[in-house]
Design an enzyme around this catalytic site. Structure first.
Site, PDB file in Angstrom:
ATOM      1  N   ARG A 186       1.252  42.967 -19.698  1.00  0.00           N
ATOM      2  CA  ARG A 186       1.990  43.580 -21.019  1.00  0.00           C
ATOM      3  C   ARG A 186       3.430  43.766 -21.004  1.00  0.00           C
ATOM      4  NH1 ARG A 186       2.008  49.147 -20.882  1.00  0.00           N
ATOM      5  NH2 ARG A 186       0.090  49.005 -19.753  1.00  0.00           N
ATOM      6  N   ASP A 230      16.343  42.036 -41.377  1.00  0.00           N
ATOM      7  CA  ASP A 230      15.107  41.295 -41.109  1.00  0.00           C
ATOM      8  C   ASP A 230      15.810  39.766 -41.472  1.00  0.00           C
ATOM      9  OD1 ASP A 230      12.838  39.541 -41.385  1.00  0.00           O
ATOM     10  OD2 ASP A 230      11.706  41.287 -42.295  1.00  0.00           O
TER      11      ASP A 230
HETATM   12  C1  LIG Z   1       5.692  37.659 -42.679  1.00  0.00           C
HETATM   13  C2  LIG Z   1       6.895  38.691 -42.824  1.00  0.00           C
HETATM   14  C3  LIG Z   1       7.093  39.716 -41.891  1.00  0.00           C
HETATM   15  C4  LIG Z   1       5.766  40.216 -41.219  1.00  0.00           C
HETATM   16  O1  LIG Z   1       5.749  39.217 -39.932  1.00  0.00           O
HETATM   17  P1  LIG Z   1       3.997  39.177 -39.470  1.00  0.00           P
HETATM   18  O2  LIG Z   1       4.005  38.153 -38.276  1.00  0.00           O
HETATM   19  O3  LIG Z   1       3.171  38.892 -40.580  1.00  0.00           O
HETATM   20  O4  LIG Z   1       3.661  40.523 -38.943  1.00  0.00           O
HETATM   21  C5  LIG Z   1       8.252  40.692 -42.165  1.00  0.00           C
HETATM   22  N1  LIG Z   1       9.260  40.118 -42.672  1.00  0.00           N
HETATM   23  C6  LIG Z   1       9.061  39.185 -43.565  1.00  0.00           C
HETATM   24  C7  LIG Z   1      10.542  39.134 -44.354  1.00  0.00           C
HETATM   25  C8  LIG Z   1       8.129  38.407 -43.551  1.00  0.00           C
HETATM   26  O5  LIG Z   1       8.058  37.362 -44.237  1.00  0.00           O
END
Ligand SMILES: *Cc1c(COP(=O)(O)O)cnc(C)c1O
Length: 396
Positions: free
Chosen positions: A60, A185
């Site tokens: 983990r 992000d």
């Molecule tokens: C898909 C996505 C996520 C989440 O990712 P997962 O791998 O599905 O958990 C977060 N931010 C953006 C912009 C995404 O497109």
């Protein structure tokens, strides 16, 4: 690291994460299927557990395959370090719940990945972490939403699914002036197109499920950033929630990263061509693509996205029914959720990713009933254009 930084991104993606002195020289990092690691003796075991010595002792908490992915992503994002998790949402929730506590406040964009908004609204909120959602296309939106207890400015640019652009340098400056964190992000742009840490952000997160993996075959997440942030995630959410990436998944993401630059170059090129075609099409009422000169964020995107505008385009076909007709009539493009793979994927937001929102919430998030999100793949642009035009012709 500075030596590596001098090399082209095209070179770095091929070699990132490799450690020539390890794994008997294997050019492909082996997949370590080990949930535990034998310790040489009690003293060394204590040193590894105390983090006085590097080493592995429990699945983990990492393994050499995961470490290779983490050092690759730290290199590509220009970060001090990185941590790999089981999904993009493990990265989102891990950052928020490691950096914040009850009573803290987050500012996040109205337009963004809907599960991130749902997490803030329904999970973080339950722990007493409140959020304010702002337009985010003007950095002033963040400045005017600041509260005394604001601890985190969340940025998603380009945003999912509207491709809104947020000025990373300006929002990071607001965070730095206040001594709070700015996290970006970077899933849509990838480090090929955009490097938020170089613009002042403290960390980036990725859904590695998308462009980093790149082949629609793995779920994973990354947090890369300043050492203090990554350490908090590693010793916080990662350790206690147990959401680290599996060795197999880490290997698939590493394998994907080797062609990231080539793929992104092609995604950028194809999306530009398709957005251009859509802009002139009579059945399309709006196109959202930061590479268009009439996009609200075009100038900022041009400044902070160094190599291109990414492979995502969204557009409006006018109504819920028209949206369904379009996705039912593409043949080459695949009707699916997710994005960032080599194959072109279409989705109708109102009936898919944003179906869990009420129509009111959809409208507030700017999701019109005829919105189509296109993840442009690496196929031939003319083949894709022909397929999209064919489906558009079916709309009455
Ligand atoms: C898909 C996505 C996520 C989440 O990712 P997962 O791998 O599905 O958990 C977060 N931010 C953006 C912009 C995404 O497109």
């Amino acid at each position: 690291m500075s030596e590596k930084q001098d090399l082209s991104f095209f070179t770095r993606v091929v070699h990132a994460g490799a450690d020539d002195g390890e794994h008997h020289g294997a050019l492909s990092v082996p997949i370590y299927h080990a949930s535990t690691f034998e310790l040489p003796d009690a003293d060394e075991g204590a040193a590894i557990h105390n983090e006085e010595k590097p080493g592995y002792y429990y699945g983990r908490l990492g393994n050499p395959t995961q470490s290779a992915l983490e050092s690759a992503m730290a290199d590509l994002e220009g970060a001090d370090s990185a941590i790999a998790l089981a999904s993009g949402m493990a990265a989102v929730s891990g950052v928020v719940l490691s950096l914040l506590k009850t009573g803290d406040h987050i500012i996040a964009p109205v337009s963004g990945y809907s599960t991130t908004a749902n997490f803030l609204n329904y999970i973080a909120e339950n722990f007493g972490i409140s959020s304010t959602f702002v337009d985010a296309r003007d950095s002033e939106d963040y400045a005017s939403a600041l509260q005394e207890n604001t601890r985190l400015l969340w940025v998603e640019t380009p945003s999912n699914p509207l491709l809104n652009i947020t000025d990373i340098a300006a929002v990071s400056k607001i965070a730095n002036d206040r001594g709070i964190h700015c996290v970006v992000d970077n899933t849509f742009a990838t480090p090929f197109n955009q490097q938020p840490l170089s613009l002042g952000a403290h960390a980036v997160i990725h859904s590695a499920t998308k462009y980093l993996g790149g082949h629609s075959d793995v779920t994973g997440g990354i947090v890369a950033g300043r050492k203090d942030v990554i350490e908090r995630v590693r010793k916080g959410a990662n350790k206690y929630f147990g959401g680290n990436i599996s060795p197999n998944a880490a290997w698939l993401v590493l394998r994907g990263i080797k062609t990231l630059a080539l793929r992104m170059e092609r995604h950028n090129f194809n999306a530009f061509a398709i957005a251009n075609m859509l802009s002139g099409h009579s059945r399309v009422s709006a196109v959202h693509y930061p590479g268009s000169s009439d996009h609200k964020g075009h100038e900022i995107a041009g400044r902070q996205m160094s190599k291109g505008f990414g492979g995502m385009v969204s557009f409006d076909v006018g109504s819920f029914d028209a949206g369904k007709v379009f996705v039912n009539n593409v043949r080459l493009c695949k009707l699916a959720t997710s994005l960032g793979g080599v194959e072109t994927i279409v989705q109708h937001s109102a009936s898919m990713t944003h179906a869990t929102l009420t129509p009111d919430e959809r409208a507030r998030a700017g999701i019109s009933e005829g919105l189509i999100r296109l993840s442009v793949g690496i196929e031939d642009a003319d083949d894709l254009i022909a397929d999209i035009q064919f489906a558009l012709e079916h709309i009455r």
